[in-house]
Design a protein around this motif. Structure first.
Motif, PDB file in Angstrom:
ATOM      1  N   ALA A 194       0.828  -1.208   0.000  1.00 49.69           N
ATOM      2  CA  ALA A 194       0.000   0.000   0.000  1.00 49.69           C
ATOM      3  C   ALA A 194       0.861   1.256   0.000  1.00 49.69           C
ATOM      4  N   THR A 195       1.913   1.237   0.774  1.00 52.75           N
ATOM      5  CA  THR A 195       2.798   2.398   0.834  1.00 52.75           C
ATOM      6  C   THR A 195       3.488   2.622  -0.494  1.00 52.75           C
ATOM      7  N   LEU A 196       4.025   1.590  -1.042  1.00 50.74           N
ATOM      8  CA  LEU A 196       4.785   1.701  -2.276  1.00 50.74           C
ATOM      9  C   LEU A 196       3.902   2.121  -3.443  1.00 50.74           C
ATOM     10  N   THR A 197       2.664   1.624  -3.438  1.00 49.73           N
ATOM     11  CA  THR A 197       1.843   1.904  -4.605  1.00 49.73           C
ATOM     12  C   THR A 197       1.219   3.288  -4.578  1.00 49.73           C
ATOM     13  N   TYR A 198       1.021   3.823  -3.399  1.00 52.11           N
ATOM     14  CA  TYR A 198       0.268   5.074  -3.330  1.00 52.11           C
ATOM     15  C   TYR A 198       0.876   6.149  -4.213  1.00 52.11           C
ATOM     16  N   PHE A 199       2.142   6.384  -4.011  1.00 53.24           N
ATOM     17  CA  PHE A 199       2.817   7.444  -4.727  1.00 53.24           C
ATOM     18  C   PHE A 199       2.773   7.219  -6.228  1.00 53.24           C
ATOM     19  N   LEU A 200       3.143   6.031  -6.651  1.00 56.53           N
ATOM     20  CA  LEU A 200       3.243   5.783  -8.082  1.00 56.53           C
ATOM     21  C   LEU A 200       1.887   5.651  -8.746  1.00 56.53           C
ATOM     22  N   THR A 201       0.909   5.109  -8.013  1.00 53.47           N
ATOM     23  CA  THR A 201      -0.442   5.054  -8.572  1.00 53.47           C
ATOM     24  C   THR A 201      -0.926   6.465  -8.860  1.00 53.47           C
ATOM     25  N   ALA A 202      -0.598   7.366  -7.929  1.00 54.22           N
ATOM     26  CA  ALA A 202      -0.996   8.763  -8.130  1.00 54.22           C
ATOM     27  C   ALA A 202      -0.475   9.275  -9.458  1.00 54.22           C
ATOM     28  N   VAL A 203       0.791   9.029  -9.702  1.00 58.85           N
ATOM     29  CA  VAL A 203       1.392   9.491 -10.954  1.00 58.85           C
ATOM     30  C   VAL A 203       0.709   8.842 -12.144  1.00 58.85           C
ATOM     31  N   LEU A 204       0.499   7.546 -12.048  1.00 58.69           N
ATOM     32  CA  LEU A 204      -0.070   6.819 -13.186  1.00 58.69           C
ATOM     33  C   LEU A 204      -1.487   7.264 -13.482  1.00 58.69           C
ATOM     34  N   VAL A 205      -2.268   7.519 -12.438  1.00 56.78           N
ATOM     35  CA  VAL A 205      -3.645   7.945 -12.641  1.00 56.78           C
ATOM     36  C   VAL A 205      -3.676   9.245 -13.436  1.00 56.78           C
ATOM     37  N   ARG A 206      -2.812  10.159 -13.067  1.00 63.14           N
ATOM     38  CA  ARG A 206      -2.840  11.440 -13.761  1.00 63.14           C
ATOM     39  C   ARG A 206      -2.426  11.311 -15.216  1.00 63.14           C
ATOM     40  N   ILE A 207      -1.406  10.538 -15.450  1.00 60.17           N
ATOM     41  CA  ILE A 207      -0.960  10.370 -16.833  1.00 60.17           C
ATOM     42  C   ILE A 207      -2.023   9.654 -17.648  1.00 60.17           C
ATOM     43  N   THR A 208      -2.567   8.603 -17.079  1.00 60.84           N
ATOM     44  CA  THR A 208      -3.598   7.847 -17.805  1.00 60.84           C
ATOM     45  C   THR A 208      -4.785   8.745 -18.100  1.00 60.84           C
ATOM     46  N   ARG A 209      -5.151   9.498 -17.112  1.00 64.81           N
ATOM     47  CA  ARG A 209      -6.313  10.380 -17.289  1.00 64.81           C
ATOM     48  C   ARG A 209      -6.085  11.379 -18.412  1.00 64.81           C
ATOM     49  N   SER A 210      -4.964  12.051 -18.389  1.00 65.77           N
ATOM     50  CA  SER A 210      -4.767  13.067 -19.418  1.00 65.77           C
ATOM     51  C   SER A 210      -4.580  12.431 -20.779  1.00 65.77           C
ATOM     52  N   SER A 211      -3.928  11.301 -20.813  1.00 65.77           N
ATOM     53  CA  SER A 211      -3.754  10.642 -22.098  1.00 65.77           C
ATOM     54  C   SER A 211      -5.084  10.152 -22.628  1.00 65.77           C
ATOM     55  N   MET A 212      -5.898   9.623 -21.745  1.00 62.25           N
ATOM     56  CA  MET A 212      -7.215   9.136 -22.124  1.00 62.25           C
ATOM     57  C   MET A 212      -8.083  10.283 -22.623  1.00 62.25           C
ATOM     58  N   LYS A 232     -12.403  -0.644 -26.633  1.00 60.87           N
ATOM     59  CA  LYS A 232     -11.757  -1.106 -27.856  1.00 60.87           C
ATOM     60  C   LYS A 232     -10.829  -0.077 -28.449  1.00 60.87           C
ATOM     61  N   HIS A 233     -11.303   1.136 -28.572  1.00 59.00           N
ATOM     62  CA  HIS A 233     -10.529   2.095 -29.341  1.00 59.00           C
ATOM     63  C   HIS A 233      -9.654   2.996 -28.493  1.00 59.00           C
ATOM     64  N   ALA A 234     -10.276   3.592 -27.518  1.00 57.95           N
ATOM     65  CA  ALA A 234      -9.536   4.633 -26.797  1.00 57.95           C
ATOM     66  C   ALA A 234      -8.408   4.066 -25.954  1.00 57.95           C
ATOM     67  N   ARG A 235      -8.745   2.998 -25.250  1.00 59.33           N
ATOM     68  CA  ARG A 235      -7.792   2.527 -24.241  1.00 59.33           C
ATOM     69  C   ARG A 235      -6.455   2.143 -24.840  1.00 59.33           C
ATOM     70  N   ARG A 236      -6.513   1.421 -25.952  1.00 61.81           N
ATOM     71  CA  ARG A 236      -5.256   0.947 -26.494  1.00 61.81           C
ATOM     72  C   ARG A 236      -4.336   2.112 -26.843  1.00 61.81           C
ATOM     73  N   ASN A 237      -4.913   3.137 -27.442  1.00 61.71           N
ATOM     74  CA  ASN A 237      -4.058   4.257 -27.812  1.00 61.71           C
ATOM     75  C   ASN A 237      -3.657   5.091 -26.612  1.00 61.71           C
ATOM     76  N   ALA A 238      -4.565   5.149 -25.647  1.00 61.63           N
ATOM     77  CA  ALA A 238      -4.228   5.928 -24.454  1.00 61.63           C
ATOM     78  C   ALA A 238      -3.100   5.276 -23.681  1.00 61.63           C
ATOM     79  N   LEU A 239      -2.983   3.969 -23.844  1.00 63.33           N
ATOM     80  CA  LEU A 239      -1.970   3.264 -23.049  1.00 63.33           C
ATOM     81  C   LEU A 239      -0.550   3.493 -23.541  1.00 63.33           C
TER      82      LEU A 239
END
Lengths: 581, 317, 341
Positions: free
Chosen positions: C213-231, C256-263
């Motif tokens: 939980a400790t390790l993921t919190y910080f990095l999940t935060a980063v990933l959520v923001r990037i995924t969100r803006s890319s999406m 089908k369409h958005a996720r693959r490119n957003a990733l």
């Protein structure tokens, strides 16, 4: 997906909740679990010189010729020897140079072989001749061979003959021939004469006991010997495993022990660095005894089913040292290096008035109250309570600001008071008591005169070592713990000109040297007492150090632990009489 | 195009601001965009709050020691005391006042973070400009060196450096600067590479302008925005790393007004007493909140800068 | 592609050399007495200082020591670690699986949680979920790992006692090190299942909860923001609007369409995440007393155990280079527009 996750969480939680036990039947009645912080350096009895290793080595796995009866330190009981030598039973010669130990028959090592006097001889010689740098070999080398080390620099300066003639086997006895009479010899034997089998050692690449080969085995590195992580002794427990990653040592009962076998069938000693871990495991009953710092005591008071044994006398002293001759090169701690109000000269502390002033300025009461929660006494000198020669009626310094000011006014012809000074006091990180001691000195000295400026600096161990080695320390905090419970063990390092601290601090007093010599050579307790009284007076008059505190210990264990007793010489516990009910 | 490889979030390249009259309107527009986003405003407010705290420290928390960064302590007892008269936030182990520590800690945070950023920027300007502008084998060398530094786990490198140099605030700053400089250098180098080939720079060269002159007048000003974004996003990270170093006993000395140091003092007390595990909650929560808000402010501000100065992300906000 | 991979693999020995040079050059700042502190722990041993310096050749200049170390490594010997009290290679081999286990579970959680939350955030932009996740992710990036870890400890361990630190409870630990347990992989969860010791499996999981939980919190935060803006970017593109206009269900559009490119940018971020994990693991293991390579690396660094620090740094930097390589290769595989040079 979220539902699955939540379900998983619930399952994990409930399984976790189950281990939260309340009021408690004995857990693991056959296994005793101790949690410490600090793991052993080596399990080789001739190599180890730290508390964590010592706990395992003695008296649980290896034994010595004579031992202690419970907490009593002044008399001994026979262990691997059948009698305790004394002048009365003529096992100590009249001139104090020969000690005869009749060896017990039928004692079995952990590998099943029988102990012989030759094994005893081998073990003692091995202890002396292994002589690794920074090791304990000097403890036997010094009284027996008369030298502190087998080496001078790189060269070996002790021959096999020199050592071999000090330990001989005569029939069923092992006889020690000392270089000089030494009253403390029995206490050294009690704490350091571990016995291991010669054949086992030789079969595993260690020295075979012969004259020609010992030099090859001299001064090994940590991992060079089989005995580093393998043990074979006569003690009530034998080593099962030492897992250095889990930092865990497991001992098992030795059923062939020469006395009745131990009650416990297994002992687990684990290094757990986090106090909170240790506490919770004690709470759960998973651990039976945990090591707790004085500073953390409030967090274990009032725990259910937990017993706290307090006021355990310790042979340990905390001291603030004055450096009489500070090395001024590139030394940030002495400021300007002159008595001009923004520094101190390198010989600042060589004036006894300066030292006395500091000794009067130290608030011993507050130090003991806050650093040790009141569980310490103020020593008068290095001969502390529990040692022969301790005398609480002898004068000691008290916290007296007026007297401190008076001494400062006399220091360096009155210049100290008028010009003031500035320097930095050092101590090594990780010791709360020293931190507090430093703080106390700073606060009280600075309150005497606005021109007095004391800064404090905490250093990590490597920097601290560098500092003291280079004689750059000004006023620094270090202590001393017991090797063997004899006043000589404490007098030497603090008062003898060849002692550890005087050498470092450039302090010497020929009178003290003379008294130490005499007291060491004598075996008459009354005579020694008188001599040590004089030494304590010298410690008071010269005040080469501030004798800050002699703390007591406390132990925290589950209330189901039975048979526990305290002995300040041991590194840890004696597991032999312990049981859980 | 080689795949992106960097140790920080990818900083999008900003467009060079247009020269001349439109600069004024450009700034106005920027400010307006900034103000419209509530999170950016929040970030600015938080940072402003800490700036005020740091500047007014001597008045808010009167220093009693010779070195104002050393926290005053009333007594030496081990057990922390809860908030009460004289100690609005309570005390830590050995009675260091948490209120004083938090106030002066903001000064420490700014000093440390700004020192690290300044050092990293200076190194980056030197190395990045040479590397990016001249290219060739010099560039290769600098890039390989940054590769090596970036391959090292950050905290371990910082820990080793402080362990070697000795524990002090100054050495911790040096250690963190050593960890951070490669990122700044790479960024600056990238900017230099981009700007070097732009028309007006080529024009200046054709006109006979000397290289250092061109670097100073044309290239560097255009690289300010990405550096600003990186620095503001980094400020929080630096403070966190410094706090981690203090937590490991390798940062600020004991009793120094530093949030990380205060948290490291709380370490043993988070289990509380036998009856109540939250007895000493304030030893962790107080400095923890301070760090959290500080870093949050810089993160929000950095985000705001990025959104404002990088048009590419505008559509998605 | 193969050429690219090979060239990147060539980086490994170069980086290894560079990292070791870096560490040994730091030695220049150490006096022999400071280096001797590794072997001297007690004031009683202070007298042995000059002897220790001589015995371990601590007064030799840094480049000589480096040369000696290189020769040793050429013979496959990474040296002896005083802090671990065993050869460096053994220590690494022993501590690494623990870190791998912690890192693997964290990585999986980060990816799963980050991508899911980021996608949902983008799809339900400006609604409650979006605001909550954006706030959590920003605050996650603002809280130092060790503070968060200590908070979790205070609540879930100090108060509830549910999730203890360390890797296994005492009883489980004893069992695992007894002859009755066969460690196949070194990963406690897997080994417990392979040995059919379910209680050890649960014990290991319980101990993993807080560190993960400790390790993921910080990095999940980063990933959520990037995924969100890319999406968000992807959802605005022409082809997605076309898909919507065609009347395709939201779900199909997104999945089908958005996720693959957003990733795609997310995969580039995988390298960054990996780096972040490796760095975060160090302080997390220290806070939770988790017996992994990070905790050992920290204590070795604090005590100036040079062979240990060098060995540790070599492993980490090697992992980093490999991790970046994987990320780049993945990037190329996923996005046909990318040509690797």
């Amino acid at each position: 997906m979220a539902a699955l996750f939540l379900a998983g969480v619930l399952i994990v939680l409930t399984s976790g909740a189950g281990t939260r036990v309340a009021g408690q039947s004995v857990k693991n009645p056959d296994t005793f679990v101790t949690l410490r912080y600090g793991d052993p350096e080596s399990l080789d009895p001739a190599y180890q010189y730290d508390t964590a290793s010592y706990e395992i080595v003695y008296p649980n796995v290896y034994e010595t010729l004579i031992g202690y009866n419970g907490s009593v330190l002044s008399t001994y009981v026979p262990r691997l020897s059948t009698e305790v030598p004394s002048l009365a039973n003529h096992l100590i010669s009249a001139d104090g140079l020969t000690y005869t130990f009749p060896i017990r028959q039928g004692v079995k090592f952990h590998d099943g072989t029988t102990m012989t006097p030759e094994d005893v001889r081998y073990s003692v010689l091995r202890f002396m001749l292994q002589d690794r740098d920074g090791g304990p070999s000097w403890l036997l080398l010094s009284p027996l061979v008369g030298k502190e080390s087998t080496r001078d620099g790189d060269k070996i300066v002790v021959t096999y003959a020199d050592a071999a003639k000090t330990v001989t086997v005569q029939g069923n006895n092992v006889v020690f021939h000392l270089a000089h009479p030494y009253g403390a010899f029995l206490s050294i034997v009690a704490a350091w004469s571990f016995v291991m089998p010669k054949a086992w050692a030789a079969a595993h690449g260690d020295w075979d006991g012969s004259a020609g080969t010992w030099q090859k085995f001299n001064n090994p590195k940590l991992q060079d010997r089989y005995a580093f992580d393998h043990m074979n002794g006569t003690g009530p427990f034998k080593l099962v495993s030492w897992d250095r990653q889990a930092k865990e040592v497991i001992l098992a009962r030795h059923d062939g022990y020469w006395r009745a076998p131990a009650r416990l069938s297994r002992v687990v000693i684990r290094d757990v660095a986090e106090f909170s871990n240790r506490r919770l495991q004690l709470q759960q009953g998973d651990a039976d005894l945990v090591e707790v710092d004085r500073a953390d005591q409030s967090k274990v008071m009032g725990m259910a089913d937990v017993a706290i044994r307090d006021d355990l006398p310790r042979l340990l002293i905390q001291v603030l040292h004055f450096n009489f001759k500070i090395d001024p090169t590139a030394n940030p701690d002495i400021g300007s290096g002159k008595l001009d109000g923004s520094g101190i000269p390198p010989d600042f502390f060589s004036d006894v008035h300066v030292r006395k002033a500091f000794a009067y300025a130290f608030d011993y009461g507050t130090f003991i109250r806050d650093a040790y929660r009141g569980k310490a006494i103020q020593p008068s000198g290095p001969i502390i309570q529990g040692l022969l020669g301790y005398d609480p009626s002898l004068p000691k310094y008290t916290f007296d600001k007026n007297k401190a000011a008076a001494e400062f006014k006399e220091a360096w012809g009155g210049n100290v008071w008028s010009t003031g000074f500035k320097f930095t006091l050092t101590f090594n990180t990780g010791n709360a008591a020293r931190q507090i001691g430093a703080q106390i000195i700073k606060d009280s000295v600075e309150s005497l005169n606005p021109k007095f400026k004391v800064d404090i600096r905490n250093l990590q161990w490597s920097s601290f070592l560098q500092l003291t080695n280079a004689h750059k320390g000004t006023l620094y905090a270090l202590g001393w713990a017991v090797d063997y419970p004899d006043p000589d063990d404490f007098a030497q390092p603090f008062l003898s000109s060849k002692g550890d601290y005087p050498q470092r601090n450039s302090y010497s007093n020929p009178e003290a040297d003379r008294l130490i010599q005499q007291a060491a050579a004598s075996s008459d307790p009354a005579k020694r007492k008188a001599l040590y009284k004089q030494l304590t007076e010298i410690a008071y008059n010269d005040v080469p150090s501030i004798w800050a505190a002699q703390p007591t210990a406390f132990k925290v264990m589950r209330s189901w632990v039975r048979g526990w007793y305290w002995n300040t010489v041991y590194g840890g516990e004696d597991y032999y009489p312990l049981s859980k009910q | 195009m080689t795949a992106v490889r960097s140790s920080t979030p990818a900083i999008p390249l900003s467009r060079a601001p247009r020269a001349g009259r439109t600069v004024e309107t450009g700034w106005h527009r920027t400010l307006r965009r900034f103000r419209r986003n509530p999170l950016s405003v929040l970030g600015a407010v938080i940072i402003a709050f800490f700036v005020v705290l740091a500047l007014l420290a001597p008045f808010l928390a009167h220093p009693t020691e010779r070195n104002p960064f050393m926290i005053p302590h009333s007594g030496y007892a081990s057990d922390p005391h809860p908030p009460g008269p004289g100690h609005p936030f309570g005390t830590t182990e050995e009675q260091f006042d948490l209120y004083y520590g938090v106030i002066w800690g903001s000064r420490t945070a700014f000093v440390v973070a700004l020192s690290v950023v300044a050092t990293a920027v200076v190194i980056a300007l030197l190395l990045g400009s040479i590397s990016g502008y001249y290219g060739g084998p010099l560039d290769e060398l600098v890039m390989r060196v940054t590769d090596i530094f970036l391959a090292f786990p950050h905290l371990i490198l910082a820990v080793v450096i402080v362990a070697v140099l000795g524990q002090s605030v100054r050495n911790a700053v040096i250690a963190i600067a050593v960890v951070e400089w490669p990122t700044y250098t790479r960024l600056l180098r990238g900017e230099f590479l981009r700007v070097r080939d732009m028309e007006y720079v080529q024009a200046a060269r054709a006109l006979g302008g000397g290289d250092p002159h061109i670097i100073a007048r044309h290239v560097i000003p255009n690289t300010i925005y990405p550096m600003l974004i990186l620095a503001s996003l980094n400020m929080g990270g630096i403070v966190i790393t410094f706090a981690a170093l203090s937590f490991l006993g390798l940062g600020a000395p004991i009793g120094y007004a530093d949030w990380g140091q205060l948290i490291s003092l709380s370490h043993n007390w988070i289990v509380g007493t036998a009856g109540d595990p939250f007895t000493f909650w304030y030893t962790l929560i107080v400095p923890g909140t301070a760090i959290f808000l500080f870093v949050l402010g810089w993160n929000l501000l950095g985000d705001a800068f990025r959104d404002v100065f990088d048009p590419r992300l505008q559509g998605s906000r | 592609m193969t050429g690219f991979i090979l060239r990147r693999l060539l980086l490994l020995p170069f980086v290894a050399l560079g990292v070791s040079v870096l560490i040994f050059s730091l030695l220049q700042f150490l006096t022999p007495a400071m280096r001797a502190s590794l072997y001297i722990h007690d004031p009683k041993q202070l007298n042995a200082l000059p002897d220790i310096i001589r015995k371990f050749h601590l007064d030799r200049p840094a480049y000589v020591q480096y040369w000696e170390w290189l020769k040793q490594v050429a013979h496959g010997d990474l040296g002896w670690s005083e802090t671990a009290r065993e050869p460096v290679a053994d220590a690494i081999r022993g501590y690494f699986p623990a870190t791998l286990e912690l890192g693997a579970y964290s990585f999986a959680c980060i990816l799963a949680l980050g991508i899911w939350l980021g996608t949902q955030s983008a799809v339900h932009k400006d609604r409650l979920l979006d605001h909550v996740s954006r706030f959590t992710s920003i605050s996650g990036a603002s809280l130092p790992t060790f503070v968060w870890g200590l908070l979790l400890l205070m609540v879930f361990y100090g108060h509830f006692g549910w999730f203890p630190p360390d890797r296994l409870s005492l009883a489980a630990g004893l069992f695992v090190r007894s002859p009755g347990f066969h460690p196949h992989t070194g990963l406690m969860t897997i080994d417990a299942l392979l040995n059919r010791q379910w209680w050890i499996f649960w014990d290991a999981v319980r101990h993993l909860v807080l560190p993960v939980a400790t390790l993921t919190y910080f990095l999940t935060a980063v990933l959520v923001r990037i995924t969100r803006s890319s999406m968000l970017e992807t959802l605005r593109t022409d082809y997605v609007r076309t898909a919507r206009a065609k009347g395709l269900a939201q779900r199909t559009v997104v999945d089908k369409h958005a996720r693959r490119n957003a990733l795609i940018p997310v995969i580039t971020l995988a390298g960054l995440l990996f780096v972040g994990l490796l760095s975060g693991v160090v302080i997390t293991e220290t806070v939770f007393n988790y017996p992994g390579i990070g905790r050992w690396g920290v204590s070795a660094s604090q005590q100036l155990d040079i062979p240990a620090v060098t060995g540790f740094a070599l492993i980490f930097s090697g992992l980093l280079v490999l991790g970046n390589l994987c990320a780049d290769v993945l990037y190329a595989l996923v996005d046909p527009r990318i040509r690797l040079q």
